[in-house]
Design a protein around this motif. Structure first.
Motif, PDB file in Angstrom:
ATOM      1  N   GLY A  16      -2.287 -10.007  -0.925  1.00 15.03           N
ATOM      2  CA  GLY A  16      -3.413 -10.665  -1.576  1.00 15.03           C
ATOM      3  C   GLY A  16      -4.493 -11.079  -0.595  1.00 15.03           C
ATOM      4  N   VAL A  17      -4.100 -11.677   0.509  1.00 15.63           N
ATOM      5  CA  VAL A  17      -5.057 -12.137   1.516  1.00 15.63           C
ATOM      6  C   VAL A  17      -5.844 -10.960   2.095  1.00 15.63           C
ATOM      7  CG1 VAL A  17      -5.248 -13.163   3.814  1.00 15.63           C
ATOM      8  CG2 VAL A  17      -3.769 -14.217   2.102  1.00 15.63           C
ATOM      9  N   SER A  18      -5.157  -9.829   2.264  1.00 19.35           N
ATOM     10  CA  SER A  18      -5.787  -8.644   2.868  1.00 19.35           C
ATOM     11  C   SER A  18      -6.590  -7.829   1.868  1.00 19.35           C
ATOM     12  CB  SER A  18      -4.708  -7.754   3.491  1.00 19.35           C
ATOM     13  OG  SER A  18      -3.924  -8.451   4.425  1.00 19.35           O
ATOM     14  N   LYS A  19      -6.559  -8.226   0.592  1.00 23.49           N
ATOM     15  CA  LYS A  19      -7.201  -7.459  -0.474  1.00 23.49           C
ATOM     16  C   LYS A  19      -6.694  -6.019  -0.497  1.00 23.49           C
ATOM     17  CE  LYS A  19     -11.427 -10.218  -0.875  1.00 23.49           C
ATOM     18  NZ  LYS A  19     -10.885 -11.393  -0.178  1.00 23.49           N
ATOM     19  N   ALA A  20      -5.391  -5.894  -0.270  1.00 21.54           N
ATOM     20  CA  ALA A  20      -4.740  -4.583  -0.302  1.00 21.54           C
ATOM     21  C   ALA A  20      -4.239  -4.298  -1.708  1.00 21.54           C
ATOM     22  CB  ALA A  20      -3.579  -4.545   0.691  1.00 21.54           C
ATOM     23  N   SER A  21      -4.098  -3.015  -2.014  1.00 24.86           N
ATOM     24  CA  SER A  21      -3.616  -2.632  -3.350  1.00 24.86           C
ATOM     25  C   SER A  21      -2.110  -2.756  -3.470  1.00 24.86           C
ATOM     26  CB  SER A  21      -4.000  -1.177  -3.641  1.00 24.86           C
ATOM     27  OG  SER A  21      -3.235  -0.273  -2.827  1.00 24.86           O
ATOM     28  N   SER A  22      -1.401  -2.726  -2.313  1.00 26.66           N
ATOM     29  CA  SER A  22       0.044  -2.535  -2.384  1.00 26.66           C
ATOM     30  C   SER A  22       0.680  -2.792  -1.031  1.00 26.66           C
ATOM     31  CB  SER A  22       0.352  -1.099  -2.839  1.00 26.66           C
ATOM     32  OG  SER A  22      -0.406  -0.155  -2.076  1.00 26.66           O
ATOM     33  N   VAL A  23       2.019  -2.911  -1.050  1.00 25.73           N
ATOM     34  CA  VAL A  23       2.823  -3.014   0.174  1.00 25.73           C
ATOM     35  C   VAL A  23       3.927  -1.966   0.081  1.00 25.73           C
ATOM     36  CG1 VAL A  23       4.181  -4.502   1.683  1.00 25.73           C
ATOM     37  CG2 VAL A  23       2.461  -5.522   0.160  1.00 25.73           C
ATOM     38  N   HIS A  24       4.131  -1.221   1.164  1.00 30.78           N
ATOM     39  CA  HIS A  24       5.113  -0.139   1.173  1.00 30.78           C
ATOM     40  C   HIS A  24       6.071  -0.342   2.348  1.00 30.78           C
ATOM     41  CE1 HIS A  24       2.493   1.998  -1.693  1.00 30.78           C
ATOM     42  NE2 HIS A  24       1.541   1.365  -1.014  1.00 30.78           N
ATOM     43  N   VAL A  25       7.326  -0.599   2.036  1.00 27.24           N
ATOM     44  CA  VAL A  25       8.359  -0.801   3.059  1.00 27.24           C
ATOM     45  C   VAL A  25       9.209   0.463   3.055  1.00 27.24           C
ATOM     46  CG1 VAL A  25      10.229  -2.285   3.865  1.00 27.24           C
ATOM     47  CG2 VAL A  25       8.327  -3.273   2.556  1.00 27.24           C
ATOM     48  N   THR A  26       9.032   1.290   4.061  1.00 23.84           N
ATOM     49  CA  THR A  26       9.620   2.629   4.032  1.00 23.84           C
ATOM     50  C   THR A  26      10.736   2.804   5.060  1.00 23.84           C
ATOM     51  OG1 THR A  26       7.766   3.362   5.428  1.00 23.84           O
ATOM     52  CG2 THR A  26       7.589   3.761   3.069  1.00 23.84           C
ATOM     53  N   PHE A  27      11.693   3.656   4.690  1.00 19.39           N
ATOM     54  CA  PHE A  27      12.894   3.926   5.499  1.00 19.39           C
ATOM     55  C   PHE A  27      13.629   2.630   5.839  1.00 19.39           C
ATOM     56  CE2 PHE A  27      10.170   7.609   6.117  1.00 19.39           C
ATOM     57  CZ  PHE A  27      11.035   8.622   5.749  1.00 19.39           C
ATOM     58  N   ALA A  28      13.750   1.793   4.816  1.00 24.55           N
ATOM     59  CA  ALA A  28      14.469   0.526   4.961  1.00 24.55           C
ATOM     60  C   ALA A  28      15.963   0.737   4.801  1.00 24.55           C
ATOM     61  CB  ALA A  28      13.977  -0.468   3.904  1.00 24.55           C
TER      62      ALA A  28
ATOM     63  N   ALA B  89      -8.896   6.389 -11.913  1.00 24.75           N
ATOM     64  CA  ALA B  89      -8.990   5.373 -12.968  1.00 24.75           C
ATOM     65  C   ALA B  89      -9.958   4.245 -12.605  1.00 24.75           C
ATOM     66  CB  ALA B  89      -7.609   4.799 -13.262  1.00 24.75           C
ATOM     67  N   GLY B  90     -10.590   4.368 -11.441  1.00 24.33           N
ATOM     68  CA  GLY B  90     -11.579   3.371 -11.042  1.00 24.33           C
ATOM     69  C   GLY B  90     -11.066   2.319 -10.083  1.00 24.33           C
ATOM     70  N   GLY B  91      -9.828   2.417  -9.643  1.00 22.12           N
ATOM     71  CA  GLY B  91      -9.262   1.447  -8.711  1.00 22.12           C
ATOM     72  C   GLY B  91      -9.544   1.816  -7.263  1.00 22.12           C
ATOM     73  N   ARG B  92      -9.155   0.933  -6.351  1.00 24.63           N
ATOM     74  CA  ARG B  92      -9.311   1.168  -4.912  1.00 24.63           C
ATOM     75  C   ARG B  92      -7.939   1.016  -4.262  1.00 24.63           C
ATOM     76  NH1 ARG B  92     -11.062  -1.868  -0.164  1.00 24.63           N
ATOM     77  NH2 ARG B  92     -10.800  -3.774  -1.397  1.00 24.63           N
ATOM     78  N   TYR B  93      -7.352   2.140  -3.872  1.00 18.23           N
ATOM     79  CA  TYR B  93      -5.970   2.136  -3.358  1.00 18.23           C
ATOM     80  C   TYR B  93      -5.908   1.686  -1.900  1.00 18.23           C
ATOM     81  CZ  TYR B  93      -1.092   3.686  -3.026  1.00 18.23           C
ATOM     82  OH  TYR B  93       0.268   3.743  -2.877  1.00 18.23           O
ATOM     83  N   TYR B  94      -6.930   2.004  -1.133  1.00 18.87           N
ATOM     84  CA  TYR B  94      -6.959   1.613   0.283  1.00 18.87           C
ATOM     85  C   TYR B  94      -7.961   0.479   0.468  1.00 18.87           C
ATOM     86  CZ  TYR B  94      -4.683   6.147   0.602  1.00 18.87           C
ATOM     87  OH  TYR B  94      -3.834   7.199   0.414  1.00 18.87           O
ATOM     88  N   PRO B  95      -7.604  -0.517   1.312  1.00 18.17           N
ATOM     89  CA  PRO B  95      -6.458  -0.524   2.230  1.00 18.17           C
ATOM     90  C   PRO B  95      -5.146  -0.863   1.513  1.00 18.17           C
ATOM     91  CG  PRO B  95      -7.635  -2.577   2.416  1.00 18.17           C
ATOM     92  CD  PRO B  95      -8.440  -1.718   1.474  1.00 18.17           C
ATOM     93  N   LYS B  96      -4.071  -0.485   2.159  1.00 13.55           N
ATOM     94  CA  LYS B  96      -2.732  -0.846   1.706  1.00 13.55           C
ATOM     95  C   LYS B  96      -1.960  -1.346   2.921  1.00 13.55           C
ATOM     96  CE  LYS B  96      -0.506   3.605   2.545  1.00 13.55           C
ATOM     97  NZ  LYS B  96       0.354   4.658   2.007  1.00 13.55           N
ATOM     98  N   LEU B  97      -0.882  -2.059   2.682  1.00 13.40           N
ATOM     99  CA  LEU B  97      -0.024  -2.536   3.771  1.00 13.40           C
ATOM    100  C   LEU B  97       1.189  -1.625   3.899  1.00 13.40           C
ATOM    101  CD1 LEU B  97      -0.144  -6.378   3.140  1.00 13.40           C
ATOM    102  CD2 LEU B  97      -0.937  -5.221   5.210  1.00 13.40           C
ATOM    103  N   GLN B  98       1.509  -1.257   5.130  1.00 11.68           N
ATOM    104  CA  GLN B  98       2.623  -0.362   5.406  1.00 11.68           C
ATOM    105  C   GLN B  98       3.581  -1.048   6.368  1.00 11.68           C
ATOM    106  OE1 GLN B  98       2.769   2.712   3.987  1.00 11.68           O
ATOM    107  NE2 GLN B  98       4.742   3.259   4.908  1.00 11.68           N
ATOM    108  N   ALA B  99       4.787  -1.378   5.897  1.00 10.21           N
ATOM    109  CA  ALA B  99       5.820  -1.973   6.749  1.00 10.21           C
ATOM    110  C   ALA B  99       6.754  -0.851   7.190  1.00 10.21           C
ATOM    111  CB  ALA B  99       6.582  -3.053   5.998  1.00 10.21           C
ATOM    112  N   SER B 100       6.535  -0.375   8.404  1.00  8.66           N
ATOM    113  CA  SER B 100       7.271   0.801   8.862  1.00  8.66           C
ATOM    114  C   SER B 100       7.115   0.948  10.366  1.00  8.66           C
ATOM    115  CB  SER B 100       6.744   2.062   8.160  1.00  8.66           C
ATOM    116  OG  SER B 100       5.423   2.354   8.580  1.00  8.66           O
ATOM    117  N   VAL B 101       7.786   1.964  10.902  1.00  9.28           N
ATOM    118  CA  VAL B 101       7.575   2.386  12.282  1.00  9.28           C
ATOM    119  C   VAL B 101       6.583   3.545  12.234  1.00  9.28           C
ATOM    120  CG1 VAL B 101       8.638   3.263  14.382  1.00  9.28           C
ATOM    121  CG2 VAL B 101       9.932   1.728  12.874  1.00  9.28           C
ATOM    122  N   PRO B 102       5.440   3.446  12.890  1.00  8.35           N
ATOM    123  CA  PRO B 102       4.448   4.514  12.788  1.00  8.35           C
ATOM    124  C   PRO B 102       5.003   5.884  13.173  1.00  8.35           C
ATOM    125  CG  PRO B 102       3.509   2.594  13.866  1.00  8.35           C
ATOM    126  CD  PRO B 102       4.978   2.337  13.733  1.00  8.35           C
TER     127      PRO B 102
END
Length: 403
Positions: free
Chosen positions: A156-168, A110-123
Motif C-alpha cells: 500500500g505504501v509503495s502504491k504497488a499492485s501486488s506482492v509476489h513471494v516466489t520459490f518459497a 482493463a484500465g489498471g496499472r500492474y507496475y510497480p509491484k513488489l517481488q520477494a525473491s532472490v534476483p
C-alpha cells in the motif's frame, strides 16, 4: 508499521543491513542450530546469504536502473534485527521465472496499472529457499505473521499492485495464505541421492534403455572430441576462469532472452566473497575452455544455475550440467541436485518433478478473484502433470527387472 514490540522498516539497499544480522536470519545454522516452522533442520542456502544479494546489488545487476529497486523489509525488537524479507519494487516481470505477464496484460487492458509491484525473491534465481528470514531463537510464527502483514502494508505504501513471494518453502506458502496471499504451484526437476557411492550405483537404479542412453551420451560428449572436464571451486576459480565462463554465459543469454541479467562484475564479486560456495564445471579442449556451468553449494543441495558454450558438441550440455552435478553430489554426499527452471528432458536423466511454491497478494479485489479462480485450476493441472511425469521416470519398476 508496528505489532506489539516488533517494528518494521523497508531499507533501500542490502548494504544498509549488517551482514552478520542478515546471515543470522537467512541461515540460522551459521549462528546456532535451528529448526524451521515444520520442525525440519534449517539448511544452509547460499542464495539467501548477504554476500549473494550484495553481489547482485553492488554489481548493478539488481538496482533501480535495471528495474529492481531494493525494498528489504526488516523486523526489529528493541532495535535488534529479528526478521528480514528480501524484497524489490519492480517495474517489469523479467528475471523471476514465475510468470505473471498474462496477469499484467489483462489488468492493464482493463484500465489498471500492474507496475510497480513488489517481488520477494532472490534476483534471477529460480531456487527454493527461505523468503521470510527469521533469526534463530525467535518466535517464528509471530515474526512470520508480522512480516506477512508488513508486506501487505508495504504494498500500500509503495502504491504497488501486488506482492509476489516466489520459490518459497511450503510452510511459508501456507503461512502467507493465512494472510490473504493466493497460492500458486509449479514444478522443477530435481535429482535425489539415495546414498549412492558412485555414478554406476545410480545407473543401476535405471531401466536398461535409459541406463544405456546415459552411458552413450557421456561417452559421446567427451571421447570423440578429446574434451576434459574440470571442477573448480574456492581458490581454483581464477579471474581467467571467470572471464571464460562469462563468455559462455553471454553466448547463451543473448540467444535466449537478448540481454543477460548478470554482468561480469557480479561474478568477480561472487568469487571474492563466496568462492567456497561455488562450483564451476568447466570443459576444456585443445588447451582452452569451451563450455561451463555454474553451481552453488548448499549444506545438502547442489544448485545448478547458468550454462554456456562457445563450441557445441553432442550431449556436452547434459554432461556438464546434469551428469557432472550428480557425480559431484555423490562424491560430496549431497542429498539433492536442483537443475534450475523447466526442462522435461531432465526426467530421462534421473531428475524427477518437484513442486515449487509461490504466494501472491493482489490488491485489486476484482483482479484477485480472477487470479484465484485461475490458480485453482492451475494447481490441479500441476499436481496431475507431476504425477504423470513421475510415473514416466527412467527408474526400474521392480527389483527383478533385467539390468
Amino acid at each position: 508499521m508496528a505489532s506489539s514490540e516488533i517494528t518494521l522498516e523497508a531499507l533501500p539497499s542490502v548494504s544498509d543491513i549488517p551482514a552478520a544480522d542478515w546471515d543470522a536470519c537467512a541461515n540460522p545454522l551459521t549462528e546456532i542450530p535451528a529448526t524451521s516452522c515444520n520442525g525440519a533442520s534449517q539448511a544452509y542456502n547460499p542464495f539467501v546469504s548477504h554476500a549473494f544479494f550484495s553481489a547482485a546489488e553492488t554489481s548493478g545487476a539488481a538496482t533501480i536502473r535495471t528495474g529492481w529497486a531494493p525494498r528489504h523489509l526488516v523486523a526489529k525488537i528493541d532495535e535488534r534485527i529479528v526478521g528480514i524479507v528480501p524484497c524489490y519494487l519492480k517495474s517489469h516481470s523479467q528475471g523471476e521465472y514465475v510468470f505473471d505477464r498474462g496477469w499484467a496484460d489483462a489488468y492493464e487492458r482493463a484500465g489498471g496499472r500492474y507496475y510497480p509491484k513488489l517481488q520477494a525473491s532472490v534476483p534471477f534465481t529460480p531456487a527454493t529457499g527461505p523468503r521470510l528470514l527469521i533469526r534463530s531463537g525467535e518466535d517464528r510464527a509471530q515474526i512470520g505473521s508480522v512480516l506477512a502483514q508488513g508486506l501487505i502494508a508495504l504494498c500500500g505504501v509503495s502504491k504497488a499492485s501486488s506482492v509476489h513471494v516466489t520459490f518459497a518453502r511450503e510452510e511459508e506458502w501456507e503461512l502467507l495464505a493465512e494472510h490473504g496471499f493466493l497460492q500458486r504451484t509449479d514444478q522443477q526437476f530435481h535429482w535425489h541421492n539415495q546414498g549412492f557411492s558412485s555414478f554406476d550405483d545410480f545407473l543401476a537404479t535405471l531401466n536398461s534403455r535409459h541406463r544405456k542412453a546415459i552411458k552413450r551420451e557421456r561417452r559421446d560428449a567427451l571421447g570423440a572430441a578429446g574434451i576434459t572436464i574440470h571442477w573448480l571451486t574456492g581458490k581454483d576459480i581464477t579471474e581467467d576462469a571467470w572471464d571464460a565462463f562469462f563468455d559462455f554465459y553471454m553466448e547463451t543469454g543473448s540467444r535466449k532472452w537478448g540481454r543477460p541479467y548478470l554482468n561480469r562484475k557480479f561474478f568477480s564479486l561472487i568469487g571474492e566473497s563466496m568462492a567456497k560456495d561455488v562450483l564451476l564445471v568447466m570443459a576444456k579442449r585443445d588447451g582452452r575452455w569451451i563450455a561451463g556451468a555454474i553451481n552453488f553449494i548448499g549444506s545438502d543441495t547442489l544448485f545448478g544455475r547458468n550454462w554456456g558454450a562457445i563450441e557445441h558438441h553432442p550431449f556436452l550440455h547434459f554432461e556438464v550440467c546434469y551428469y557432472q552435478a550428480i557425480d559431484f553430489a555423490i562424491q560430496h554426499r549431497l542429498k539433492v541436485v536442483e537443475a534450475g527452471a523447466q526442462g522435461e528432458h531432465k526426467i530421462a536423466r534421473g531428475y524427477l518433478p518437484q513442486t515449487t511454491y509461490s504466494a501472491h497478494f493482489i490488491a485489486d479485489r476484482g483482479l484477485r478473484r480472477a487470479i484465484d479462480d485461475y490458480l485453482a485450476r492451475e494447481r490441479a493441472y500441476v499436481e496431475e502433470a507431476g504425477r504423470e511425469l513421475a510415473e514416466a521416470g527412467p527408474f526400474r519398476k521392480s527389483a527383478d527387472e533385467p539390468s
